[in-house]
Motif scaffolding. Structure first.
Motif, short mmCIF file in Angstrom:
data_model
loop_
_atom_site.label_atom_id
_atom_site.label_comp_id
_atom_site.label_asym_id
_atom_site.label_seq_id
_atom_site.Cartn_x
_atom_site.Cartn_y
_atom_site.Cartn_z
N ALA A 47 29.68 1.45 -10.86
CA ALA A 47 31.07 1.90 -10.74
C ALA A 47 31.11 3.24 -10.01
O ALA A 47 30.43 4.19 -10.42
CB ALA A 47 31.72 2.02 -12.10
N LEU A 48 31.90 3.31 -8.95
CA LEU A 48 32.09 4.53 -8.20
C LEU A 48 33.49 5.07 -8.47
O LEU A 48 34.46 4.31 -8.45
CB LEU A 48 31.93 4.28 -6.69
N PHE A 49 33.59 6.35 -8.74
CA PHE A 49 34.88 7.00 -9.03
C PHE A 49 35.11 8.08 -8.01
O PHE A 49 34.26 8.95 -7.81
CB PHE A 49 34.85 7.57 -10.45
N HIS A 50 36.29 8.06 -7.36
CA HIS A 50 36.56 8.95 -6.24
C HIS A 50 37.76 9.85 -6.56
O HIS A 50 38.92 9.43 -6.39
CB HIS A 50 36.83 8.14 -4.98
N PRO A 51 37.54 11.08 -7.00
CA PRO A 51 38.64 11.98 -7.33
C PRO A 51 39.54 12.26 -6.12
O PRO A 51 39.06 12.54 -5.02
CB PRO A 51 37.93 13.26 -7.79
N GLY A 52 40.84 12.12 -6.34
CA GLY A 52 41.81 12.47 -5.32
C GLY A 52 42.06 11.42 -4.27
O GLY A 52 42.99 11.54 -3.47
N ALA A 53 41.24 10.36 -4.24
CA ALA A 53 41.42 9.33 -3.22
C ALA A 53 42.54 8.36 -3.63
O ALA A 53 42.83 8.19 -4.82
CB ALA A 53 40.12 8.57 -3.00
N ASP A 54 43.14 7.72 -2.63
CA ASP A 54 44.27 6.82 -2.85
C ASP A 54 43.85 5.36 -2.89
O ASP A 54 42.78 4.99 -2.40
CB ASP A 54 45.29 6.99 -1.70
N HIS A 55 44.74 4.53 -3.43
CA HIS A 55 44.57 3.09 -3.31
C HIS A 55 44.45 2.75 -1.82
O HIS A 55 45.20 3.25 -1.00
CB HIS A 55 45.77 2.37 -3.92
N GLY A 56 43.50 1.89 -1.48
CA GLY A 56 43.31 1.53 -0.08
C GLY A 56 42.62 2.61 0.73
O GLY A 56 42.78 2.66 1.96
N PHE A 57 41.82 3.45 0.08
CA PHE A 57 41.20 4.57 0.80
C PHE A 57 40.25 4.12 1.89
O PHE A 57 39.92 4.88 2.80
CB PHE A 57 40.47 5.51 -0.16
N THR A 58 39.76 2.87 1.84
CA THR A 58 38.87 2.40 2.90
C THR A 58 39.61 2.16 4.22
O THR A 58 38.96 2.10 5.27
CB THR A 58 38.17 1.10 2.47
N ASN A 59 40.92 2.00 4.16
CA ASN A 59 41.70 1.77 5.36
C ASN A 59 41.65 3.01 6.25
O ASN A 59 42.07 4.09 5.85
CB ASN A 59 43.15 1.45 4.96
N ARG A 60 41.13 2.87 7.45
CA ARG A 60 40.94 4.04 8.31
C ARG A 60 42.27 4.69 8.70
O ARG A 60 42.29 5.86 9.09
CB ARG A 60 40.14 3.66 9.55
N ASP A 61 43.39 3.98 8.57
CA ASP A 61 44.69 4.59 8.83
C ASP A 61 45.02 5.66 7.81
O ASP A 61 45.94 6.47 8.03
CB ASP A 61 45.79 3.53 8.81
N ARG A 62 44.28 5.69 6.69
CA ARG A 62 44.53 6.68 5.64
C ARG A 62 43.48 7.79 5.62
O ARG A 62 43.45 8.59 4.69
CB ARG A 62 44.58 5.98 4.28
N HIS A 63 42.65 7.84 6.64
CA HIS A 63 41.57 8.82 6.64
C HIS A 63 41.99 10.19 7.15
O HIS A 63 41.17 11.09 7.26
CB HIS A 63 40.38 8.28 7.42
N ASP A 64 43.29 10.35 7.43
CA ASP A 64 43.78 11.69 7.74
C ASP A 64 43.81 12.55 6.48
O ASP A 64 43.84 13.78 6.57
CB ASP A 64 45.16 11.63 8.38
N LYS A 65 43.78 11.89 5.31
CA LYS A 65 43.65 12.62 4.04
C LYS A 65 42.16 12.77 3.75
O LYS A 65 41.44 11.78 3.61
CB LYS A 65 44.33 11.85 2.92
N PRO A 66 41.66 14.01 3.66
CA PRO A 66 40.21 14.21 3.49
C PRO A 66 39.61 13.47 2.31
O PRO A 66 38.50 12.95 2.42
CB PRO A 66 40.10 15.73 3.32
N ALA A 67 40.31 13.40 1.18
CA ALA A 67 39.74 12.73 0.01
C ALA A 67 39.49 11.25 0.28
O ALA A 67 38.51 10.68 -0.23
CB ALA A 67 40.67 12.88 -1.20
N ASN A 68 40.34 10.63 1.08
CA ASN A 68 40.15 9.22 1.42
C ASN A 68 38.96 9.05 2.36
O ASN A 68 38.13 8.15 2.17
CB ASN A 68 41.41 8.64 2.06
N ALA A 69 38.89 9.89 3.38
CA ALA A 69 37.78 9.80 4.33
C ALA A 69 36.45 10.06 3.63
O ALA A 69 35.45 9.35 3.86
CB ALA A 69 37.99 10.80 5.46
N GLU A 70 36.41 11.05 2.74
CA GLU A 70 35.18 11.37 2.03
C GLU A 70 34.78 10.24 1.08
O GLU A 70 33.59 9.92 0.94
CB GLU A 70 35.37 12.68 1.25
N ALA A 71 35.77 9.63 0.43
CA ALA A 71 35.47 8.51 -0.47
C ALA A 71 34.86 7.35 0.31
O ALA A 71 33.88 6.73 -0.13
CB ALA A 71 36.74 8.06 -1.19
N PHE A 72 35.42 7.05 1.47
CA PHE A 72 34.87 5.96 2.28
C PHE A 72 33.47 6.29 2.77
O PHE A 72 32.58 5.42 2.74
CB PHE A 72 35.79 5.66 3.46
#
Length: 231
Positions: free
Chosen positions: A190-215
């Motif tokens: 199980a991986l837990f990603h603080p601050g990341a959003d649902h669908g964080f793997t979607n590259r359209d959401r990688h403008d948010k650093p937490a999503n890009a870092e989670a991916f």
């Protein structure tokens, strides 16, 4: 580069890896077989893994439809019909395509179906679910509870959860982990990603650093998990 192929009455995207090597069934997010899912399939093929992608919306994807239009189609998706299509694709991977082993990886809605399929088809060598959409309250068109059903998965499971997931509460993710931990066989990662959003793997959401870092953290671990479990 992959290509679209016919599997029975279905159309699927196929990226071929090495002959008689491992295979993966890809279950997309709301985007359908859009550009990013095709890129992931091609990346897996480049690693020697044959990737076959389910066409959830029968020709509709972000290539030709809006997310709102695809959301309307998702609201009409029947669980058992979808699982039957996915099983046919798994049959094709292990049969006609000659894969030695096969796993499943899904994103969002596809993550939910990865868990449901894993609970029902024990041929799967692994189950990977990125931010699976598994709220404890089922939607009107859903007939199966992925949290409860996850206890029946026998394969190793990797699940990735973002703390800012607006679709699945932390309590529901904990319930999913409890179900997975109750299994007599099959490791749980199980991986837990603080601050990341649902669908964080979607590259359209990688403008948010937490999503890009989670991916950047989760995707390489998933690739290693797939390599190890399907070897």
């Amino acid at each position: 580069m992959g290509e679209y192929v016919s599997v029975g009455s279905q159309t699927a995207y196929l990226a071929t890896g090495r002959g008689n090597g491992p295979g993966m069934l890809l279950l997309p997010m709301i985007t359908g077989i859009g550009a990013q899912i095709r890129d992931w399939a091609d990346e897996l093929a480049g690693r020697g893994v044959t990737a076959l992608t389910w066409d959830a919306f029968h020709g509709r994807s972000t290539d030709n439809s809006t997310v709102d239009e695809l959301s309307d189609l998702l609201a009409e998706l029947d669980d058992d019909a979808a699982l039957a299509e996915q099983t046919q694709l798994l049959d094709h991977l292990l049969g006609d395509l000659g894969c030695s082993k096969a796993g499943v990886v899904g994103w969002c809605m596809g993550g939910r179906f990865a868990l449901l399929l894993g609970a029902r088809d024990h041929r799967l060598a692994c189950v990977t679910a990125f931010h699976p959409t598994v709220p404890s309250q089922l939607r009107p068109h859903q007939t199966h509870d992925a949290i409860a059903d996850a206890a029946a998965i026998t394969a190793p499971v990797l699940v990735s959860y973002p703390s800012a997931d607006h679709m699945v509460s932390g309590a529901d993710f904990e319930a999913l982990q409890t179900a997975l931990h109750s299994r007599p066989s099959g490791a749980t990662v199980a991986l837990f990603h603080p601050g990341a959003d649902h669908g964080f793997t979607n590259r359209d959401r990688h403008d948010k650093p937490a999503n890009a870092e989670a991916f950047q953290l989760a995707w390489p671990q998933a690739l290693t998990f797939i390599d190890t479990t399907t070897a």
